[in-house]
Design an enzyme around this catalytic site. Structure first.
Site, PDB file in Angstrom:
ATOM      1  N   ASP A 129       0.822  -1.219   0.000  1.00  0.00           N
ATOM      2  CA  ASP A 129       0.000   0.000   0.000  1.00  0.00           C
ATOM      3  C   ASP A 129       0.853   1.265   0.000  1.00  0.00           C
ATOM      4  OD1 ASP A 129      -2.333  -1.659   0.328  1.00  0.00           O
ATOM      5  OD2 ASP A 129      -1.765  -1.819   2.440  1.00  0.00           O
ATOM      6  N   LYS A 137       2.124   2.109  -5.058  1.00  0.00           N
ATOM      7  CA  LYS A 137       2.734   1.563  -6.290  1.00  0.00           C
ATOM      8  C   LYS A 137       1.895   1.893  -7.509  1.00  0.00           C
ATOM      9  CE  LYS A 137       2.997  -2.726  -5.057  1.00  0.00           C
ATOM     10  NZ  LYS A 137       2.683  -2.580  -3.637  1.00  0.00           N
ATOM     11  N   GLY A 156      -4.994  -4.486  -5.250  1.00  0.00           N
ATOM     12  CA  GLY A 156      -5.730  -3.262  -4.986  1.00  0.00           C
ATOM     13  C   GLY A 156      -4.984  -1.971  -5.231  1.00  0.00           C
ATOM     14  N   HIS A 157      -4.424  -1.798  -6.431  1.00  0.00           N
ATOM     15  CA  HIS A 157      -3.839  -0.510  -6.781  1.00  0.00           C
ATOM     16  C   HIS A 157      -4.938   0.513  -7.016  1.00  0.00           C
ATOM     17  CE1 HIS A 157      -0.038  -2.232  -7.027  1.00  0.00           C
ATOM     18  NE2 HIS A 157      -0.067  -2.664  -8.263  1.00  0.00           N
ATOM     19  N   GLN A 187       1.858  -6.315  -3.436  1.00  0.00           N
ATOM     20  CA  GLN A 187       2.405  -6.398  -2.071  1.00  0.00           C
ATOM     21  C   GLN A 187       3.804  -5.773  -2.024  1.00  0.00           C
ATOM     22  OE1 GLN A 187       1.236  -9.745  -3.308  1.00  0.00           O
ATOM     23  NE2 GLN A 187      -0.793  -9.036  -2.819  1.00  0.00           N
ATOM     24  N   GLY A 232     -11.299  -2.527   3.081  1.00  0.00           N
ATOM     25  CA  GLY A 232     -11.780  -1.455   3.952  1.00  0.00           C
ATOM     26  C   GLY A 232     -11.194  -1.527   5.354  1.00  0.00           C
ATOM     27  N   ARG A 233     -10.282  -2.499   5.587  1.00  0.00           N
ATOM     28  CA  ARG A 233      -9.695  -2.644   6.922  1.00  0.00           C
ATOM     29  C   ARG A 233      -8.790  -1.459   7.269  1.00  0.00           C
ATOM     30  NH1 ARG A 233      -6.896  -8.489   7.620  1.00  0.00           N
ATOM     31  NH2 ARG A 233      -6.729  -8.418   5.372  1.00  0.00           N
ATOM     32  N   GLY A 252       0.509  14.237  -2.763  1.00  0.00           N
ATOM     33  CA  GLY A 252      -0.950  14.183  -2.815  1.00  0.00           C
ATOM     34  C   GLY A 252      -1.368  12.990  -3.655  1.00  0.00           C
TER      35      GLY A 252
HETATM   36  P1  GDP Z   1      -0.583   0.511  -3.753  1.00  0.00           P
HETATM   37  O1  GDP Z   1      -1.308  -0.784  -3.567  1.00  0.00           O
HETATM   38  O2  GDP Z   1       0.841   0.420  -3.374  1.00  0.00           O
HETATM   39  O3  GDP Z   1      -0.822   1.135  -5.083  1.00  0.00           O
HETATM   40  O4  GDP Z   1      -1.198   1.487  -2.711  1.00  0.00           O
HETATM   41  P2  GDP Z   1      -2.697   1.997  -2.628  1.00  0.00           P
HETATM   42  O5  GDP Z   1      -3.516   1.605  -3.767  1.00  0.00           O
HETATM   43  O6  GDP Z   1      -3.181   1.725  -1.259  1.00  0.00           O
HETATM   44  O7  GDP Z   1      -2.456   3.530  -2.901  1.00  0.00           O
HETATM   45  C1  GDP Z   1      -2.241   4.343  -1.957  1.00  0.00           C
HETATM   46  C2  GDP Z   1      -3.308   5.402  -1.836  1.00  0.00           C
HETATM   47  O8  GDP Z   1      -2.639   6.565  -1.525  1.00  0.00           O
HETATM   48  C3  GDP Z   1      -4.127   5.724  -3.071  1.00  0.00           C
HETATM   49  O9  GDP Z   1      -5.408   6.162  -2.677  1.00  0.00           O
HETATM   50  C4  GDP Z   1      -3.385   6.883  -3.703  1.00  0.00           C
HETATM   51  O10 GDP Z   1      -4.178   7.756  -4.439  1.00  0.00           O
HETATM   52  C5  GDP Z   1      -2.868   7.578  -2.475  1.00  0.00           C
HETATM   53  N1  GDP Z   1      -1.602   8.221  -2.684  1.00  0.00           N
HETATM   54  C6  GDP Z   1      -0.563   7.795  -3.463  1.00  0.00           C
HETATM   55  N2  GDP Z   1       0.452   8.660  -3.371  1.00  0.00           N
HETATM   56  C7  GDP Z   1       0.052   9.633  -2.504  1.00  0.00           C
HETATM   57  C8  GDP Z   1       0.692  10.808  -1.989  1.00  0.00           C
HETATM   58  O11 GDP Z   1       1.833  11.112  -2.298  1.00  0.00           O
HETATM   59  N3  GDP Z   1      -0.040  11.550  -1.095  1.00  0.00           N
HETATM   60  C9  GDP Z   1      -1.304  11.229  -0.706  1.00  0.00           C
HETATM   61  N4  GDP Z   1      -1.926  11.999   0.174  1.00  0.00           N
HETATM   62  N5  GDP Z   1      -1.927  10.141  -1.176  1.00  0.00           N
HETATM   63  C10 GDP Z   1      -1.244   9.358  -2.082  1.00  0.00           C
END
Ligand code: GDP
Length: 458
Positions: A43, A46, A70-71, A254, A332-333, A445
């Site tokens: 998370d 990526k 879940g990206h 992961q 949603g955890r 962001g």
């Molecule tokens: P992944 O599985 O590694 O892709 O991680 P997630 O899908 O959980 O993505 C992380 C969440 O953080 C997503 O909702 C992104 O939009 C958000 N996100 C990614 N980069 C940033 C960042 O630099 N700042 C903030 N505030 N949110 C981010």
């Protein structure tokens, strides 16, 4: 898994060893692929990074995991939550590939295709390795049962059948995507597997046996006709692309500390997200890897059980969860949260040969007066600069922290290094020097464009 509705069978197998993709073998102009690997417990964002890199890519290959990834990608006001399909699908110039290292639930794959298509995304370029393994209905059932039987020792799996599918791959009773194209072989393999699975389900877990005919009708009747056009020789596609000087992105799911071998076992996933897994899961040799980009959050999160040395609780944990929206994309955890851990980063640099790091969610720390960074662990009077290999030691380490002043500035509008206040730059530079790795990009962001190229060296 979606329910099967139709029951017609695919009458003939149609596997061909000629790749259907767009690349032709040609002069080798470039011998490198880019890997993106999480450096914590997943998370890290990526999805956003791979999406950004994808602009310059011709192929994006998912190399391991299943639909527990879940990206999340936010673009043009639309949010896309991708579980299985590589994020490159959003770009018309990219061939997205599901590699042989992935386990595929065909029902989930097709519903993801349908959801994306309904949003106007063209999925016709998607290729699925014929050697990828299938998640079968008994894998779901066994996943649920084993977690239930483990009780308080449960691993916190997503119960999607991914672990049992990888287990069958290792014990060589798995069914593969290519088997969907040959009803006779599919049925033979299914019957062999089902004999044992049904015995376990009935005798160990007191469950009703699963019906082979119903499974065959669903997989061969409903799924196979739709998946058949996507099935391809993914290794050949990758190598043709390399030979033609195309750019390839290898996308994992992961992260390093969820890696079956390098992670905090047994609280890990059942495949290898580390860079080495990119090689086996996409059929590419280690010497073909060029950039190996580690992705780290500016703090650490973890879902489910397992050791977490820098874990926070109370108000600080709530603040990180609130500001960072730290809830699982699929489940949603609520995620556990903690300070940045450079012991983990150092270890991730080692085991992945990271060439650089992208640091996401720096903006989440914007309101803090001070930020702590774990620079080492201590246990029983011993200092650890790298992850202790022994599980019991890892469970009782205490973090050694250094405290840095917070920047108390809204970073969300930053577009280059000069927009970052000195204290924010110092924080990033500190992580880079502790980790011994350059930090090239910083996330400020959730938006696609909120990734600043800063190039801070270690
Ligand atoms: P992944 O599985 O590694 O892709 O991680 P997630 O899908 O959980 O993505 C992380 C969440 O953080 C997503 O909702 C992104 O939009 C958000 N996100 C990614 N980069 C940033 C960042 O630099 N700042 C903030 N505030 N949110 C981010």
């Amino acid at each position: 898994m979606s329910q099967c509705v139709s029951a017609h069978r695919l009458s003939t197998g149609s596997y061909t060893d000629q790749p259907k993709g767009p690349f032709r073998a040609g002069e080798r102009t470039r011998l490198s692929a880019t890997v993106v690997v999480g450096t914590q417990w997943g998370d890290e964002g990526k999805g956003k990074l791979t999406d950004l890199l994808a602009r310059d890519m011709d192929l994006v290959v998912r190399y391991q995991g299943g639909h527990n990834a879940g990206h999340t990608i936010v673009t043009g006001g639309d949010t896309f939550a991708l579980q299985l399909i590589p994020s490159g699908v959003l770009y018309p110039h990219i061939t997205p590939i599901i590699g042989n290292g992935v386990v595929v639930d065909p029902g989930v794959l097709l519903s993801e295709v349908d959801t994306l298509s309904a949003k106007g995304v063209d999925c016709s370029r998607l290729r699925v390795s014929g050697n990828a393994h299938l998640i079968m209905p008994y894998h779901h059932e066994l996943d649920r049962m084993t977690e239930r039987y483990l009780g308080k020792n449960r691993l916190g799996t997503t119960k999607r059948g991914i672990g049992p599918a990888y287990a069958d791959k290792a014990t060589r009773v798995g069914l593969r995507v290519q088997d969907l194209l040959d009803p006779k072989i599919f049925r033979q393999k299914l019957d062999v597997a089902l004999k044992e699975k049904n015995a376990v389900l009935a005798k160990v877990y007191n469950r009703l046996p699963l019906d082979g005919d119903a499974i065959a009708d669903c997989y061969l009747g409903e799924y196979a006709p739709r998946i058949e056009p996507m099935v391809d020789d993914a290794v050949a596609l990758v190598h043709q692309a390399l030979g033609a000087g195309k750019n390839i992105l290898l996308e994992g799911a992961q992260a390093t500390f969820l890696d079956l071998d390098q992670g905090t076992y047994p609280y890990v996933t059942s495949s290898n997200p580390c860079a080495g897994g990119a090689c086996t899961g996409a059929g590419i040799g280690p010497r073909e890897l060029g950039r190996i980009i580690g992705i780290a959050k500016a703090y650490v999160t973890r879902v489910g059980s397992g050791p977490f040395p820098t874990e926070l609780d109370g108000d600080l944990a709530d603040l990180l969860v609130d500001r960072g929206h730290e809830y699982g994309t699929n489940t949603g955890r609520r995620r556990r949260t903690g300070w940045f851990d450079t012991v983990m980063l150092r270890q991730a640099v080692r085991v992945n040969s990271l060439s650089e790091v992208a640091l996401t969610k720096l903006d989440v720390l914007d309101t803090l007066d001070a930020v702590k960074v774990c620079v080492a662990y201590e246990a029983d009077g011993v200092r650890y600069d790298f992850m202790p290999y022994h599980q019991s030691v890892l469970h009782r380490v205490t973090p050694v922290y250094e405290e840095l002043p917070g920047w108390r500035t809204d970073l969300s509008g930053a577009t280059d290094l000069s927009d970052l206040p000195t204290r924010a730059r110092d924080y990033v530079a500190f992580l880079a020097s502790q980790g011994g790795v350059p930090i090239q990009l910083v996330g400020v962001g959730p938006g696609r464009e909120q990734l600043v190229d800063i190039g801070i060296r270690d």
